[in-house]
Enzyme design. Sequence first.
Site, PDB file in Angstrom:
ATOM      1  CD  GLU A 222     -41.148-124.941  91.912  1.00 52.02           C
ATOM      2  OE1 GLU A 222     -41.929-125.625  91.221  1.00 52.02           O
ATOM      3  OE2 GLU A 222     -41.525-124.282  92.913  1.00 52.02           O
ATOM      4  CE  LYS A 238     -47.989-127.158  95.074  1.00 49.68           C
ATOM      5  NZ  LYS A 238     -46.990-126.069  95.121  1.00 49.68           N
TER       6      LYS A 238
END
Length: 418
Positions: A222, A238
């Site tokens: 990420e 997410k």
Amino acid sequence: MILTLTDLESFKLKVQQWASNFDVFCFLDSNDYPDTYSKFDFAIAVGILEEIETDSFEELQIFKSTHPNKWIFGGFSYDLKNSIEPLSSENEDFIKFPLAFFFVPKHVLILKGNQLTIKSANDAEVWKEIINTTIVPSVYQQTSVDIKQRFDKEAYINTVDQIINQISIGNIYETNFCMEFYAEDVEINPLATYQQLNQQSPTPFSNYFKWYDKHIISATPERFLAKRGETLISQPIKGTAKRGQNETEDLQIIQQLKDSAKEQQENVMIVDLVRNDLTKSAQEGSVKVEELFGVYSFKQVHHLISTVACEQKPNLESLTIIKNTFPMGSMTGAPKFKAMQLMEQFEATKRGMYSGAVGYFSPDGDFDFNVIIRTILYNETEKYLSFQVGSAITYYAIPEKEYEECLLKVKAILQVLS
């Protein structure tokens, strides 16, 4: 000095081994993932000209300002939040990284394609030292690692039920609840452990950071925040699904992830939070969602990743931009302050570098920082090893499935340490 390399894998091993002889170095590796915003395939910063350890964004800004047009590498601990908001934590920190630590390196090596650029006071000597380094096979795990959990499954489920109750009474909408796995009195070879983890789980923001006796061994997928010219980019993750056993099953799982109302809800809440954070630094009307619910596949998992970008306000300092968005929305929740406050009550240890960020400021004014997840943290002096894992908790979360998702996320780490 600019060189053309022919054996990239061999060079990567040599340069890591050479760098490990220094007290401090940082290695950032994209593992050949396509990335529109990446400046390089890998970068390694070695040795210290100047350094700072601080708990203040303002002190760090002064340090950065005194070293203009220089590469600066370092990290932010999650607990820097306490200097931004009226927050505190009474939980214990066993790894004990500084809250913020940065250095101006003696040597910087940048690889793009097969072109290596060496930036050093003595380029030729650095190159000679690296190519003369002998790759020594090393055992990455020197003693058995007895992994323990701060929460067993029953305690985890009970805690998630309590968090869902907080959601049901309207205190928060979503949060990221984290738990620690740890081992005491353990000796590992940190560099070899990183190499094994990177083999098991190659990711686009992989990094190994040696800060004296403390080590960050990371397979994070990420990006937290990057600056490219006047553009700011955040790419929150997410939404998670396992990989299939074959291509057909994998495609079915990808479609289920794309269509999941629960996973989309988790993602869009955090996208809204990131948009709000970026607004503090953005020119009016410039915040845009470039991609919503993009499905990206990694060796261990599939993820939903969204991309939010904006044009920054003129003459805004880089540290101010980072402070305006820190900690990252994907690891906090909504509303952000209340989610962070509640997680200090429900979690058993300080997060420290977990949920923090590692990256660089480049001489042209850009920066790029990852999110420290899927990461082993190791204090060599105290022989303490830690890795944490979290998942998004919403009203519709099923505690047992959230627990299974956590185990899926740390699968590669458990394989390396087993």
